[in-house]
Design an enzyme around this catalytic site. Structure first.
Site, PDB file in Angstrom:
ATOM      1  N   ARG A  50      91.317  -6.454  56.447  1.00  0.00           N
ATOM      2  CA  ARG A  50      90.825  -5.887  55.175  1.00  0.00           C
ATOM      3  C   ARG A  50      89.692  -6.740  54.607  1.00  0.00           C
ATOM      4  O   ARG A  50      88.700  -6.231  54.086  1.00  0.00           O
ATOM      5  CB  ARG A  50      91.976  -5.766  54.183  1.00  0.00           C
ATOM      6  CG  ARG A  50      93.040  -4.762  54.623  1.00  0.00           C
ATOM      7  CD  ARG A  50      94.223  -4.758  53.680  1.00  0.00           C
ATOM      8  NE  ARG A  50      93.858  -4.244  52.364  1.00  0.00           N
ATOM      9  CZ  ARG A  50      94.617  -4.416  51.282  1.00  0.00           C
ATOM     10  NH1 ARG A  50      95.746  -5.113  51.363  1.00  0.00           N
ATOM     11  NH2 ARG A  50      94.238  -3.910  50.122  1.00  0.00           N
TER      12      ARG A  50
ATOM     13  N   TYR B 268      95.489  -8.963  56.448  1.00  0.00           N
ATOM     14  CA  TYR B 268      94.505  -9.257  55.399  1.00  0.00           C
ATOM     15  C   TYR B 268      93.156  -9.654  55.981  1.00  0.00           C
ATOM     16  O   TYR B 268      92.105  -9.380  55.406  1.00  0.00           O
ATOM     17  CB  TYR B 268      95.057 -10.325  54.436  1.00  0.00           C
ATOM     18  CG  TYR B 268      96.158  -9.737  53.580  1.00  0.00           C
ATOM     19  CD1 TYR B 268      97.500  -9.926  53.882  1.00  0.00           C
ATOM     20  CD2 TYR B 268      95.838  -8.915  52.500  1.00  0.00           C
ATOM     21  CE1 TYR B 268      98.507  -9.318  53.122  1.00  0.00           C
ATOM     22  CE2 TYR B 268      96.832  -8.310  51.738  1.00  0.00           C
ATOM     23  CZ  TYR B 268      98.163  -8.508  52.060  1.00  0.00           C
ATOM     24  OH  TYR B 268      99.131  -7.892  51.317  1.00  0.00           O
TER      25      TYR B 268
ATOM     26  N   CYS C 124      99.861 -27.330  48.452  1.00  0.00           N
ATOM     27  CA  CYS C 124      99.351 -28.101  47.293  1.00  0.00           C
ATOM     28  C   CYS C 124      98.779 -27.218  46.190  1.00  0.00           C
ATOM     29  O   CYS C 124      98.263 -27.726  45.191  1.00  0.00           O
ATOM     30  CB  CYS C 124      98.271 -29.082  47.778  1.00  0.00           C
ATOM     31  SG  CYS C 124      96.718 -28.289  48.250  1.00  0.00           S
TER      32      CYS C 124
ATOM     33  N   ALA D 274      86.049   9.899  42.012  1.00  0.00           N
ATOM     34  CA  ALA D 274      85.591   8.885  41.041  1.00  0.00           C
ATOM     35  C   ALA D 274      84.074   8.756  41.067  1.00  0.00           C
ATOM     36  O   ALA D 274      83.439   8.557  40.024  1.00  0.00           O
ATOM     37  CB  ALA D 274      86.242   7.542  41.360  1.00  0.00           C
TER      38      ALA D 274
ATOM     39  N   HIS E  11      96.090  -8.047  40.936  1.00  0.00           N
ATOM     40  CA  HIS E  11      96.803  -8.159  42.216  1.00  0.00           C
ATOM     41  C   HIS E  11      96.121  -9.129  43.167  1.00  0.00           C
ATOM     42  O   HIS E  11      96.415  -9.147  44.366  1.00  0.00           O
ATOM     43  CB  HIS E  11      96.949  -6.777  42.879  1.00  0.00           C
ATOM     44  CG  HIS E  11      97.941  -5.901  42.171  1.00  0.00           C
ATOM     45  ND1 HIS E  11      98.086  -4.565  42.466  1.00  0.00           N
ATOM     46  CD2 HIS E  11      98.820  -6.162  41.176  1.00  0.00           C
ATOM     47  CE1 HIS E  11      99.031  -4.041  41.687  1.00  0.00           C
ATOM     48  NE2 HIS E  11      99.475  -4.986  40.880  1.00  0.00           N
TER      49      HIS E  11
ATOM     50  N   CYS F  94      94.434 -30.472  51.096  1.00  0.00           N
ATOM     51  CA  CYS F  94      95.482 -31.392  51.595  1.00  0.00           C
ATOM     52  C   CYS F  94      95.575 -31.394  53.110  1.00  0.00           C
ATOM     53  O   CYS F  94      96.361 -32.157  53.686  1.00  0.00           O
ATOM     54  CB  CYS F  94      96.839 -31.002  50.988  1.00  0.00           C
ATOM     55  SG  CYS F  94      97.552 -29.475  51.658  1.00  0.00           S
TER      56      CYS F  94
ATOM     57  N   VAL G 233      91.785  -5.371  45.352  1.00  0.00           N
ATOM     58  CA  VAL G 233      91.560  -6.767  45.773  1.00  0.00           C
ATOM     59  C   VAL G 233      90.201  -6.909  46.460  1.00  0.00           C
ATOM     60  O   VAL G 233      89.861  -7.988  46.943  1.00  0.00           O
ATOM     61  CB  VAL G 233      92.718  -7.227  46.707  1.00  0.00           C
ATOM     62  CG1 VAL G 233      94.029  -7.269  45.915  1.00  0.00           C
ATOM     63  CG2 VAL G 233      92.871  -6.338  47.939  1.00  0.00           C
TER      64      VAL G 233
ATOM     65  N   GLN H 248      93.643  -3.144  40.054  1.00  0.00           N
ATOM     66  CA  GLN H 248      94.716  -3.449  41.011  1.00  0.00           C
ATOM     67  C   GLN H 248      94.097  -3.728  42.386  1.00  0.00           C
ATOM     68  O   GLN H 248      94.787  -4.152  43.302  1.00  0.00           O
ATOM     69  CB  GLN H 248      95.697  -2.282  41.122  1.00  0.00           C
ATOM     70  CG  GLN H 248      96.392  -1.933  39.812  1.00  0.00           C
ATOM     71  CD  GLN H 248      97.176  -0.648  39.933  1.00  0.00           C
ATOM     72  OE1 GLN H 248      98.356  -0.644  40.278  1.00  0.00           O
ATOM     73  NE2 GLN H 248      96.496   0.463  39.648  1.00  0.00           N
TER      74      GLN H 248
HETATM   75  N1  APR Z   1      88.409   9.426  43.528  1.00  0.00           N
HETATM   76  C1  APR Z   1      89.390   9.336  42.596  1.00  0.00           C
HETATM   77  N2  APR Z   1      90.696   9.144  42.889  1.00  0.00           N
HETATM   78  C2  APR Z   1      91.004   9.031  44.197  1.00  0.00           C
HETATM   79  C3  APR Z   1      90.046   9.109  45.224  1.00  0.00           C
HETATM   80  C4  APR Z   1      88.699   9.305  44.847  1.00  0.00           C
HETATM   81  N3  APR Z   1      87.711   9.383  45.754  1.00  0.00           N
HETATM   82  N4  APR Z   1      90.688   8.965  46.416  1.00  0.00           N
HETATM   83  C5  APR Z   1      91.991   8.790  46.134  1.00  0.00           C
HETATM   84  N5  APR Z   1      92.192   8.840  44.797  1.00  0.00           N
HETATM   85  C6  APR Z   1      93.437   8.676  44.059  1.00  0.00           C
HETATM   86  C7  APR Z   1      94.645   9.249  44.747  1.00  0.00           C
HETATM   87  O1  APR Z   1      94.838  10.610  44.352  1.00  0.00           O
HETATM   88  C8  APR Z   1      95.756   8.353  44.203  1.00  0.00           C
HETATM   89  O2  APR Z   1      96.278   8.871  42.983  1.00  0.00           O
HETATM   90  O3  APR Z   1      93.649   7.291  43.958  1.00  0.00           O
HETATM   91  C9  APR Z   1      95.049   7.036  43.898  1.00  0.00           C
HETATM   92  C10 APR Z   1      95.370   5.954  44.909  1.00  0.00           C
HETATM   93  O4  APR Z   1      96.740   5.669  44.797  1.00  0.00           O
HETATM   94  P1  APR Z   1      97.369   4.512  45.695  1.00  0.00           P
HETATM   95  O5  APR Z   1      96.932   4.683  47.104  1.00  0.00           O
HETATM   96  O6  APR Z   1      98.826   4.460  45.365  1.00  0.00           O
HETATM   97  O7  APR Z   1      96.652   3.170  45.184  1.00  0.00           O
HETATM   98  P2  APR Z   1      96.970   2.373  43.852  1.00  0.00           P
HETATM   99  O8  APR Z   1      97.390   3.278  42.756  1.00  0.00           O
HETATM  100  O9  APR Z   1      95.801   1.499  43.618  1.00  0.00           O
HETATM  101  O10 APR Z   1      98.215   1.467  44.310  1.00  0.00           O
HETATM  102  C11 APR Z   1      98.675   0.525  43.357  1.00  0.00           C
HETATM  103  O11 APR Z   1     100.177  -0.370  45.006  1.00  0.00           O
HETATM  104  O12 APR Z   1     100.593  -1.026  47.155  1.00  0.00           O
HETATM  105  C12 APR Z   1     100.286  -1.485  45.899  1.00  0.00           C
HETATM  106  O13 APR Z   1      99.192  -3.495  45.443  1.00  0.00           O
HETATM  107  C13 APR Z   1      98.966  -2.198  45.907  1.00  0.00           C
HETATM  108  O14 APR Z   1      97.344  -2.285  44.134  1.00  0.00           O
HETATM  109  C14 APR Z   1      98.125  -1.399  44.914  1.00  0.00           C
HETATM  110  C15 APR Z   1      99.176  -0.696  44.072  1.00  0.00           C
END
Ligand code: APR
Length: 241
Positions: free
Chosen positions: A62, A59, A126, A226, A115, A145, A99, A97
């Protein structure tokens, strides 16, 4: 922009795909975090009890990366959407989701981090909760604490209850639309939110690089980055207010 009482209340669920174009790794894509780390080694309470140093290192890396990345066009578009809906008497309820702090740095004011957040920690002795902007270690004392090694990342690990679930469930009952951005639909309870929206018969839009695991639950889907899809969609909504 006139006050209108028919401005929509929009529930947005986002995942790692929202931050991918900022350079923040996703989890399940080809070079995702779960390709190089086992969940059971870095993202469970048992892992932290077994090897706190390894978990802190995961962490810390990250958290420290946050200083090197910037919000992308999708984050900025969502901040514009929040402000535009507020001004028109509607509302954006953004449950993420993720962080990272990129939504806030783009100007969103009330992102719900179900999350947890890399920039926060709490003490296992504490329960003191505080902003954690520097690296943590198994000897870091709690600021309240003073217990050495008390602080842990304020991240919801597998097997733990996500934050704000009552509020999230209430918001799902009041939303006029449901939009999912950048999430694979692999992890519950977030992956089940679209079903609750479907049960209410409200429009459900998926904005994702590729069809998610729950894509059949949506009434509409647009696939691509996105950084392109979210601004386009936000401009459509703002133009209707
Ligand atoms: N634009 C749009 N979508 C995207 C892009 C992008 N540039 N890059 C990747 N993706 C999509 C992928 O196709 C995938 O469907 O984002 C999604 C990411 O999926 P994951 O890696 O599984 O992430 P997430 O869905 O946030 O995971 C959920 O899993 O491990 C736990 O706590 C962790 O919050 C996380 C949760």
């Amino acid at each position: 922009m006139p006050e209108t009482n028919n401005a929509p209340r929009i529930f947005v669920l986002s995942g790692a795909g929202l931050s991918a174009e900022s350079g923040v790794k996703t989890f399940r894509d080809n070079d995702g975090l779960w390709e190089t780390h086992r969940v059971e080694d870095v993202a469970t309470p048992e892992a932290f009890a077994r090897d706190p140093q390894l978990v802190h290192r995961f962490y810390n890396a990250r958290r420290n990366q946050l200083h090197t990345v910037q919000p992308n066009a999708a984050h900025h578009a969502l901040a514009r959407l929040e402000a535009g809906l507020d001004a028109a008497g509607g509302a954006l309820v953004h449950v993420t989701q993720n962080v990272d702090d990129l939504c806030e740095r783009a100007g969103e004011t009330r992102t719900i981090h179900m999350h947890g957040e890399l920039t926060r920690a709490f003490c296992t002795a504490c329960d003191h909760r505080f902003a954690a902007l520097q690296s943590l270690s198994p000897t870091t004392p709690c600021p309240a604490c003073r217990t050495p090694g008390g602080p842990r990342p304020d991240i919801v690990w597998f097997g733990e209850m996500p934050y704000a679930m009552e509020r999230i469930e209430a918001e799902l009952m009041h939303a006029d639309r449901f939009v999912s951005i950048g999430t694979s639909g692999a992890v519950y309870p977030a992956a089940g939110f679209v079903s609750a929206a479907k049960a209410r018969g409200i429009p459900r839009l998926e904005l994702n690089m590729e069809p998610s695991l729950g894509t059949s639950q949506f009434s509409d889907a647009r696939h691509g980055p996105a950084g392109q899809l979210v601004p386009e969609w936000v401009e459509e909504i703002l133009a209707q207010l």
